[in-house]
Motif scaffolding. Structure first.
Motif, PDB file in Angstrom:
ATOM      1  N   GLN A   1       0.826  -1.193   0.000  1.00 53.15           N
ATOM      2  CA  GLN A   1       0.000   0.000   0.000  1.00 53.15           C
ATOM      3  C   GLN A   1       0.867   1.252   0.000  1.00 53.15           C
ATOM      4  N   VAL A   2       0.485   2.214  -0.805  1.00 46.69           N
ATOM      5  CA  VAL A   2       1.173   3.502  -0.866  1.00 46.69           C
ATOM      6  C   VAL A   2       0.225   4.566  -0.345  1.00 46.69           C
ATOM      7  N   GLN A   3       0.738   5.363   0.542  1.00 45.61           N
ATOM      8  CA  GLN A   3      -0.070   6.445   1.113  1.00 45.61           C
ATOM      9  C   GLN A   3       0.502   7.791   0.720  1.00 45.61           C
ATOM     10  N   LEU A   4      -0.375   8.727   0.422  1.00 50.88           N
ATOM     11  CA  LEU A   4       0.010  10.096   0.113  1.00 50.88           C
ATOM     12  C   LEU A   4      -0.614  11.008   1.162  1.00 50.88           C
ATOM     13  N   VAL A   5       0.205  11.829   1.762  1.00 51.40           N
ATOM     14  CA  VAL A   5      -0.270  12.759   2.777  1.00 51.40           C
ATOM     15  C   VAL A   5      -0.049  14.178   2.271  1.00 51.40           C
ATOM     16  N   GLU A   6      -1.148  14.879   2.088  1.00 46.25           N
ATOM     17  CA  GLU A   6      -1.100  16.242   1.558  1.00 46.25           C
ATOM     18  C   GLU A   6      -1.221  17.250   2.691  1.00 46.25           C
ATOM     19  N   SER A   7      -0.660  18.419   2.445  1.00 43.75           N
ATOM     20  CA  SER A   7      -0.800  19.519   3.390  1.00 43.75           C
ATOM     21  C   SER A   7      -0.627  20.838   2.661  1.00 43.75           C
ATOM     22  N   GLY A   8      -1.054  21.910   3.292  1.00 39.57           N
ATOM     23  CA  GLY A   8      -0.786  23.237   2.768  1.00 39.57           C
ATOM     24  C   GLY A   8      -1.960  23.988   2.185  1.00 39.57           C
ATOM     25  N   GLY A   9      -3.106  23.373   2.101  1.00 42.24           N
ATOM     26  CA  GLY A   9      -4.260  24.091   1.568  1.00 42.24           C
ATOM     27  C   GLY A   9      -4.766  25.131   2.552  1.00 42.24           C
ATOM     28  N   GLY A  10      -5.743  25.916   2.112  1.00 38.06           N
ATOM     29  CA  GLY A  10      -6.320  26.914   2.996  1.00 38.06           C
ATOM     30  C   GLY A  10      -7.036  28.000   2.254  1.00 38.06           C
ATOM     31  N   LEU A  11      -7.306  29.081   2.972  1.00 34.41           N
ATOM     32  CA  LEU A  11      -8.010  30.238   2.432  1.00 34.41           C
ATOM     33  C   LEU A  11      -7.020  31.380   2.245  1.00 34.41           C
ATOM     34  N   VAL A  12      -7.058  31.988   1.068  1.00 37.28           N
ATOM     35  CA  VAL A  12      -6.134  33.088   0.773  1.00 37.28           C
ATOM     36  C   VAL A  12      -6.855  34.100  -0.096  1.00 37.28           C
TER      37      VAL A  12
ATOM     38  N   SER B   1       4.598   7.460   0.842  1.00 39.05           N
ATOM     39  CA  SER B   1       5.279   6.419   1.611  1.00 39.05           C
ATOM     40  C   SER B   1       4.645   5.074   1.298  1.00 39.05           C
ATOM     41  N   GLY B   2       5.441   4.012   1.465  1.00 46.35           N
ATOM     42  CA  GLY B   2       4.927   2.681   1.205  1.00 46.35           C
ATOM     43  C   GLY B   2       5.854   1.892   0.322  1.00 46.35           C
ATOM     44  N   ASN B   3       5.312   0.813  -0.218  1.00 45.67           N
ATOM     45  CA  ASN B   3       6.101  -0.134  -0.990  1.00 45.67           C
ATOM     46  C   ASN B   3       6.216   0.308  -2.447  1.00 45.67           C
ATOM     47  N   MET B   4       7.210   1.126  -2.711  1.00 47.25           N
ATOM     48  CA  MET B   4       7.447   1.605  -4.073  1.00 47.25           C
ATOM     49  C   MET B   4       8.885   1.283  -4.463  1.00 47.25           C
ATOM     50  N   LYS B   5       9.070   0.694  -5.611  1.00 50.07           N
ATOM     51  CA  LYS B   5      10.426   0.421  -6.084  1.00 50.07           C
ATOM     52  C   LYS B   5      11.031   1.686  -6.691  1.00 50.07           C
TER      53      LYS B   5
ATOM     54  N   TYR C   1      -7.510  20.179  -4.320  1.00 51.56           N
ATOM     55  CA  TYR C   1      -6.297  19.797  -5.022  1.00 51.56           C
ATOM     56  C   TYR C   1      -5.873  18.400  -4.557  1.00 51.56           C
ATOM     57  N   TYR C   2      -5.607  17.531  -5.541  1.00 44.46           N
ATOM     58  CA  TYR C   2      -5.239  16.153  -5.276  1.00 44.46           C
ATOM     59  C   TYR C   2      -3.828  15.862  -5.775  1.00 44.46           C
ATOM     60  N   CYS C   3      -3.081  15.187  -4.951  1.00 39.08           N
ATOM     61  CA  CYS C   3      -1.759  14.717  -5.336  1.00 39.08           C
ATOM     62  C   CYS C   3      -1.899  13.357  -6.026  1.00 39.08           C
ATOM     63  N   ASN C   4      -1.074  13.127  -7.011  1.00 37.44           N
ATOM     64  CA  ASN C   4      -1.070  11.856  -7.736  1.00 37.44           C
ATOM     65  C   ASN C   4       0.363  11.384  -7.930  1.00 37.44           C
ATOM     66  N   VAL C   5       0.572  10.096  -7.695  1.00 36.08           N
ATOM     67  CA  VAL C   5       1.900   9.518  -7.874  1.00 36.08           C
ATOM     68  C   VAL C   5       1.783   8.271  -8.740  1.00 36.08           C
ATOM     69  N   ASP C   6       2.611   8.209  -9.755  1.00 36.28           N
ATOM     70  CA  ASP C   6       2.706   7.032 -10.614  1.00 36.28           C
ATOM     71  C   ASP C   6       4.022   6.334 -10.260  1.00 36.28           C
ATOM     72  N   TYR C   7       3.929   5.057  -9.832  1.00 33.24           N
ATOM     73  CA  TYR C   7       5.125   4.414  -9.311  1.00 33.24           C
ATOM     74  C   TYR C   7       5.226   2.967  -9.775  1.00 33.24           C
ATOM     75  N   VAL C   8       6.402   2.425  -9.623  1.00 30.78           N
ATOM     76  CA  VAL C   8       6.637   1.014  -9.900  1.00 30.78           C
ATOM     77  C   VAL C   8       6.547   0.278  -8.573  1.00 30.78           C
ATOM     78  N   GLY C   9       5.663  -0.687  -8.514  1.00 32.83           N
ATOM     79  CA  GLY C   9       5.442  -1.398  -7.259  1.00 32.83           C
ATOM     80  C   GLY C   9       5.634  -2.896  -7.409  1.00 32.83           C
ATOM     81  N   ARG C  10       4.760  -3.608  -6.754  1.00 31.13           N
ATOM     82  CA  ARG C  10       4.832  -5.071  -6.724  1.00 31.13           C
ATOM     83  C   ARG C  10       4.831  -5.663  -8.126  1.00 31.13           C
ATOM     84  N   TYR C  11       5.639  -6.675  -8.325  1.00 29.27           N
ATOM     85  CA  TYR C  11       5.787  -7.365  -9.611  1.00 29.27           C
ATOM     86  C   TYR C  11       6.325  -6.436 -10.701  1.00 29.27           C
ATOM     87  N   TYR C  12       6.879  -5.319 -10.266  1.00 30.37           N
ATOM     88  CA  TYR C  12       7.452  -4.338 -11.190  1.00 30.37           C
ATOM     89  C   TYR C  12       6.401  -3.804 -12.172  1.00 30.37           C
ATOM     90  N   LEU C  13       5.184  -3.703 -11.685  1.00 35.95           N
ATOM     91  CA  LEU C  13       4.102  -3.122 -12.462  1.00 35.95           C
ATOM     92  C   LEU C  13       3.925  -1.664 -12.069  1.00 35.95           C
TER      93      LEU C  13
END
Length: 120
Positions: A1-12, A25-29, A93-105
């Motif tokens: 499992q890969v987790q993404l933790v975002e911060s920094g939004g608000g009112l401006v 963080s998590g299992n990423m090759k 606003y959403y963070c997105n990560v494309d990574y190589v993980g299990r089985y090199y997929l």
């Protein structure tokens, strides 16, 4: 499992600045691209900016010259510096990560979203 933790939004106020952060963080090759998307009420999610492992970045036309995406590969973290904010930048606003993980997929993971509100 890969987790993404975002911060920094608000009112401006319009013309102001915010900086978003997203730590993966998590299992990423390895991590390929890291990016930011946004979704305003009643609208489809759209790409804001994306950055490759080598640091090459691409931006939506609407944010070019105002937003800067960067990444710290040692920390698996991506940032979005947003300057000269406009009311039309208001969205989740959403963070997105494309990574190589299990089985090199390839896999993708999404953050939980952070609200950015720009008042006029």
């Amino acid at each position: 499992q890969v987790q993404l933790v975002e911060s920094g939004g608000g009112l401006v106020q319009a013309g102001g600045s915010l900086r978003l952060s997203c730590a993966a963080s998590g299992n990423m090759k390895s991590i390929n691209t890291m990016g930011w998307y946004r979704q305003a009420p009643g609208e489809q999610r759209e790409l804001v900016a994306v950055i490759g492992s080598g640091g090459v970045a691409n931006y939506a036309d609407s944010v070019k010259g105002r937003f800067t995406i960067s990444r710290d590969n040692a920390k698996n973290t991506v940032y979005l510096q947003m300057n000269s904010l406009k009311p039309e930048d208001t969205a989740v606003y959403y963070c997105n990560v494309d990574y190589v993980g299990r089985y090199y997929l390839n896999y993708q993971s999404w953050g939980q979203g952070t609200q950015v509100t720009v008042s006029s």
